[in-house]
Design a protein around this motif. Structure first.
Motif, short mmCIF file in Angstrom:
data_model
loop_
_atom_site.label_atom_id
_atom_site.label_comp_id
_atom_site.label_asym_id
_atom_site.label_seq_id
_atom_site.Cartn_x
_atom_site.Cartn_y
_atom_site.Cartn_z
N UNK A 1 0.85 -1.18 0.00
CA UNK A 1 0.00 0.00 0.00
C UNK A 1 0.88 1.23 0.00
N UNK A 2 0.30 2.35 -0.41
CA UNK A 2 1.11 3.57 -0.51
C UNK A 2 0.25 4.82 -0.51
N UNK A 3 0.86 5.90 -0.07
CA UNK A 3 0.31 7.22 -0.37
C UNK A 3 0.65 7.51 -1.83
N UNK A 4 -0.29 8.18 -2.51
CA UNK A 4 -0.15 8.38 -3.95
C UNK A 4 -0.61 9.80 -4.28
N UNK A 5 0.21 10.55 -5.02
CA UNK A 5 -0.15 11.94 -5.34
C UNK A 5 -1.08 12.05 -6.56
N UNK A 6 -1.58 10.90 -7.05
CA UNK A 6 -2.52 10.90 -8.18
C UNK A 6 -1.87 11.48 -9.45
N UNK A 7 -0.55 11.39 -9.50
CA UNK A 7 0.19 11.99 -10.61
C UNK A 7 -0.12 11.40 -11.96
N UNK A 8 -0.72 10.21 -11.97
CA UNK A 8 -1.01 9.56 -13.25
C UNK A 8 -2.03 10.34 -14.10
N UNK A 9 -2.81 11.24 -13.48
CA UNK A 9 -3.78 12.01 -14.25
C UNK A 9 -3.21 13.35 -14.71
N UNK B 1 5.03 16.56 -17.72
CA UNK B 1 5.77 17.81 -17.64
C UNK B 1 5.26 18.73 -16.53
N UNK B 2 4.19 18.38 -15.86
CA UNK B 2 3.68 19.18 -14.74
C UNK B 2 4.59 18.99 -13.53
N UNK B 3 4.97 20.09 -12.89
CA UNK B 3 5.84 20.05 -11.72
C UNK B 3 4.99 19.71 -10.49
N UNK B 4 4.75 18.44 -10.29
CA UNK B 4 3.92 18.00 -9.18
C UNK B 4 2.91 16.97 -9.66
N UNK B 5 1.91 16.65 -8.82
CA UNK B 5 1.59 17.31 -7.55
C UNK B 5 2.61 17.10 -6.42
N UNK B 6 3.25 15.93 -6.33
CA UNK B 6 4.22 15.62 -5.28
C UNK B 6 3.53 15.22 -3.97
N UNK B 7 4.35 14.71 -3.06
CA UNK B 7 3.90 14.38 -1.70
C UNK B 7 4.76 15.16 -0.71
N UNK B 8 4.10 15.79 0.25
CA UNK B 8 4.79 16.38 1.39
C UNK B 8 4.57 15.47 2.60
N UNK B 9 5.62 15.20 3.35
CA UNK B 9 5.52 14.41 4.58
C UNK B 9 5.95 15.30 5.74
N UNK B 10 5.04 15.53 6.67
CA UNK B 10 5.35 16.32 7.86
C UNK B 10 5.60 15.37 9.02
#
Length: 836
Positions: free
Chosen positions: A504-512, A516-525
């Motif tokens: 399992x994983x956190x996922x930034x939904x980047x596949x949509x 070339x888009x800079x992101x969305x990325x994941x921030x971990x606090x």
């Protein structure tokens, strides 16, 4: 020299290796291919022509079975060196194989690249722990890392130039060169600006052409004729005739990348015409080769460009057979034919040559010996170097990158997360598996945001994932379960809550989003109280052998937030959703996150090619506070993260007993893996005298600098090698040092499995709910009864083990008979309660 003619056909036999990482034409003309999920294959030359099929070279003794191979080179003695992703380098001397790893030569287990000097014949093995340099003249080894002048321990690519100088392209640190005359002790490094705007949103030059490097995220390096140096980066190609003077050219996608930056950082740039020969086909350069007049540039998705070596303009753009395929390596044969090793598409001939060439094979020993193992580095000398470093009074930054661990894989228990652990999304859609030490303190709040007059308390340890800002409206961090139960895959994190491995994983939904888009990325606090802590992020690419998913490659930036006030209440799952909705509260939170970008980046790391083995990226926090880890998508399919682990400095005596008091009872049931369980050894006073100061040294602030972390790695390896080579080995000493160095082998893995099995059995004794297959459908050792039924069986003192699948005798009653009996007992109890 033995001259022979080699005919090159228009089409070579199909290569069995599909996920190629490295290709080589050896001095005898044979072509080698290495990669993941396959063995090592060779295409031999016989009677001046290539054979009709490839040879699997696993027949020789000592062959590394079940390994994923990363790179290949031939030394001047004719030996073949092959890197692996988790067990060092394998050397073939024509008769057999020998492994060189952290036990006998290397300073890291993952091999990124191998280079051979044309002058001295020295072999540079770039590993996850630094560069191990083998010198055939003295049959000796030299260790290079941050403590000897390297900028980073992880070099993505290594090469020697025609004068024997060593060049490194760091995965996330620019390009460096050390002269042979200095004994590779004097380094010169060139770096691009880390950011190209004052707010720290832009990590690439806005221009398509310019001076310097276009990016510090380097993928490949090549030393050409006339000492021209080429460096392929994530933002274009850099070229130079020395360390100080560089120019770059970017890909045709640079304009779309400019236009797709976040907010005000975006710059409207006209998309260049397709016929512009100044620009490469793509920014992400993954492979390089040349033949003097031409330079061949491979990309992540756009095939191969052929450049004029003099003008650096594109002559041809080669696409046939390469559509959407990652070029991992390029090879120019003697006749000018160009082969591309692809990750997923096998070996492709991208350009035909003259169809034959003369091979000048040097005369060599038929059976060269193996390189000697490294002479042991004296641990006392390494410790003195570390102590000298500590006495310099270098306060260091708040957080430092410690290093990588490709060996532990999903067996985190007892090594990581000793204070707090989050297994991302294992209870999706909106929950993780969380583990916390009993002793975790809480911080008292005099007020709670949004609740006037209310006081409260929050844990001083906090872990939260948040989607980056460059997202579509209504988008938020995804919690994704790839596979509920994957017990046969050790790369998947083990989950003690149900004793299975859930991918399992956190996922930034980047596949949509376009690449070339800079992101969305994941921030971990991650918030930790005052004191020294280790924070480790775990990455594993579970479907990395699919075309799109294979292109996962991340950059990590670590920052420290200047305050922790109310952050936990604001940036939670609801806050992440609000940011996506662009509500009033969400816009306010987004504004705060924009400020995060402006905080100084104190440590960096790179994650790439992690489908064959998972990797822990380890950071040391020198003081308490809120730390922000920005995991950047870097043009990948999407950004995923599997686990976050926090360990504080715990007294050594407390770490060793059988019943370790770290985790809530039932989750580990007080039983976790320890080094003593590997060979059933018990620590005594002499072990305390060794391990207590060693453990405290790893959490001593004055040693927590980049140089200090590399010296600690060398110190642990030196101690372990010394203990392992003693005639009368002390089992606990050897196992304990191996444990601290994060070196796993079959014994360690077997011990982990046995310990976690016992822990689960114990938790079933403590907690009857863990016995129910209905309640724990994926867990081992459960019985086919509901939660209510197993709780009733416990009250009635019925032996539940008789209904386990592994029970040795048949139960007194069948399952259906027992269910009916329990039903009647439940009715009796209900009737009795009513009558009262």
């Amino acid at each position: 020299m033995q001259a022979a003619s080699v005919n090159v056909p228009e089409k070579l036999p199909e290569c069995p290796v599909k996920f190629i990482r490295g290709i080589l034409a050896d001095s005898q003309g044979a072509i080698w291919a290495v990669g993941e999920r396959e063995s090592i294959y060779r295409l031999d030359v016989k009677n001046g022509a290539y054979e009709k099929s490839w040879v699997n070279v696993n027949y020789s003794s000592g062959f590394p079975q079940k390994a994923n191979f990363t790179c290949i080179a031939e030394d001047r003695q004719g030996r073949i060196w092959v890197g692996t992703d988790d067990c060092g380098v394998a050397v073939f001397n024509g008769q057999g194989w020998k492994m060189y790893d952290r036990s006998n030569a290397l300073n890291g287990e993952h091999v990124y690249d191998i280079a051979v000097s044309p002058i001295s014949g020295e072999v540079a093995v770039a590993t996850s722990g630094g560069v191990a340099l083998y010198n055939p003249a003295g049959d000796s080894w030299q260790m290079l890392d941050r403590s000897t002048g390297m900028t980073e321990d992880q070099a993505a690519s290594a090469r020697f130039d025609s004068r024997g100088n060593l060049w490194l392209a760091y995965g996330f640190g620019g390009v460096a060169c050390a002269s042979r005359k200095s004994g590779y002790s004097q380094w010169k490094t060139v770096q691009a600006p880390w950011f190209w705007d004052k707010n720290q949103f832009v990590r690439q030059p806005y221009q398509p052409l310019g001076e310097g490097l276009p990016s510090n995220a380097c993928n490949v390096l090549e030393c050409m004729d006339k000492d021209r140096i080429l460096a392929g980066t994530c933002a274009g190609l850099a070229f130079s005739n020395g360390i100080s003077s560089w120019n770059f050219v970017r890909g045709r996608d640079y304009a779309r990348k400019n236009n797709s930056l976040y907010g005000a950082a975006a710059r409207k740039t006209a998309i260049p015409p397709q016929g512009d020969t100044r620009l490469l086909s793509e920014d992400f350069v993954s492979a390089l080769a040349g033949n003097g007049k031409e330079i061949f540039v491979g990309f992540r998705t756009q095939g191969v460009d052929v450049l004029d070596a003099d003008t650096m303009k594109v002559r041809k753009r080669l696409r046939k057979g390469l559509e959407g395929t990652h070029i991992s390596d390029l090879l120019v044969l003697g006749d000018g034919s160009v082969l591309a090793g692809t990750y997923g598409g096998g070996l492709v001939m991208v350009q035909a040559g003259a169809s034959s060439y003369n091979l000048d094979a040097p005369e060599r020993e038929k059976e060269p010996g193996f390189p000697a193992e490294a002479r042991m580095e004296e641990s006392a000398k390494v410790l003195k170097s570390l102590e000298d470093l500590g006495r310099r009074g270098d306060k260091g930054k708040s957080i430092v990158f410690k290093g990588e661990d490709w060996s532990t894989k999903g067996d985190w228990g007892g090594k990581y997360g000793m204070t707090r652990a989050t297994l991302c999304a294992t209870n999706a859609p909106m929950s993780n598996s969380e583990f916390m030490a009993k002793t975790v303190p809480f911080r008292t709040l005099t007020s709670v945001p949004g609740f006037p007059g209310v006081t409260g308390a929050v844990s001083t340890y906090w872990i939260q994932g948040i989607m980056g800002l460059n997202r579509n409206k209504n988008d938020a961090l995804r919690w994704w379960v790839e596979k509920v139960k994957d017990d046969g895959n050790r790369n998947v994190l083990f989950d003690p809550t149900d004793s299975v491995r859930t991918e399992a994983e956190w996922d930034d939904h980047g596949e949509v989003y376009p690449h070339y888009v800079d992101g969305p990325d994941i921030w971990v606090a991650v918030e930790v109280p005052e004191g020294v802590h280790e924070i480790a992020l775990y990455f594993y690419n579970p479907n990395g052998y699919l075309r799109n998913e294979s292109r996962r490659d991340y950059l990590i930036e670590a920052r420290r937030h200047p305050t922790t006030s109310f952050i936990q209440f604001q940036f939670n799952n609801i806050g992440d959703i609000e940011i996506g909705r662009k509500s009033k509260n969400g816009l306010a939170l987004a504004k705060s996150m924009e400020q995060w970008q402006s905080f100084p980046v104190e440590a960096r790391a790179r994650v790439s090619r992690f489908a064959g083995s998972g990797v822990y990226e380890r950071f040391m926090c020198r003081r308490g506070g809120l730390y922000l880890f920005h995991v950047r998508r870097n043009g990948s399919f999407n950004t995923i993260l599997n686990g976050v682990f926090v360990s504080e400095k715990i007294p050594w005596e407390t770490r060793q007993p059988e019943e370790l008091p770290y985790y809530v009872p039932g989750e580990f049931a007080g039983i976790i893996p320890t080094p003593g369980k590997v060979n059933s050894s018990i620590p005594g006073e002499k072990h305390k005298a060794l391990f207590k100061p060693l453990y405290e040294l790893q959490y001593d602030r004055k040693y927590l600098t980049p140089e200090g972390c590399s010296l600690q790695n060398r110190y642990l390896l030196a101690l372990w090698r010394e203990a392992s080579r003693q005639e009368e080995q002390d089992k606990y000493t050897v196992d304990g040092l191996q444990w601290e160095a994060r070196i796993s082998d079959e014994q360690v893995r077997k011990s982990f499995d046995e310990t976690m099995k016992r822990s689960w059995h114990q938790s079933q004794i403590y907690y009857p709910c863990n016995r129910s297959r209905e309640f724990m459908p994926n867990a081992p050792g459960t019985i086919p009864f509901s939660l209510q039924e197993v709780m009733l069986m416990a009250r009635l003192r019925i032996d539940w083990r008789q209904y386990r699948d592994d029970a040795k005798t048949l139960p007194e009653k069948s399952v259906q008979e027992m269910k009916e009996y329990l039903k009647q007992e439940l009715l009796k109890q209900q009737k009795s309660r009513r009558e009262r």
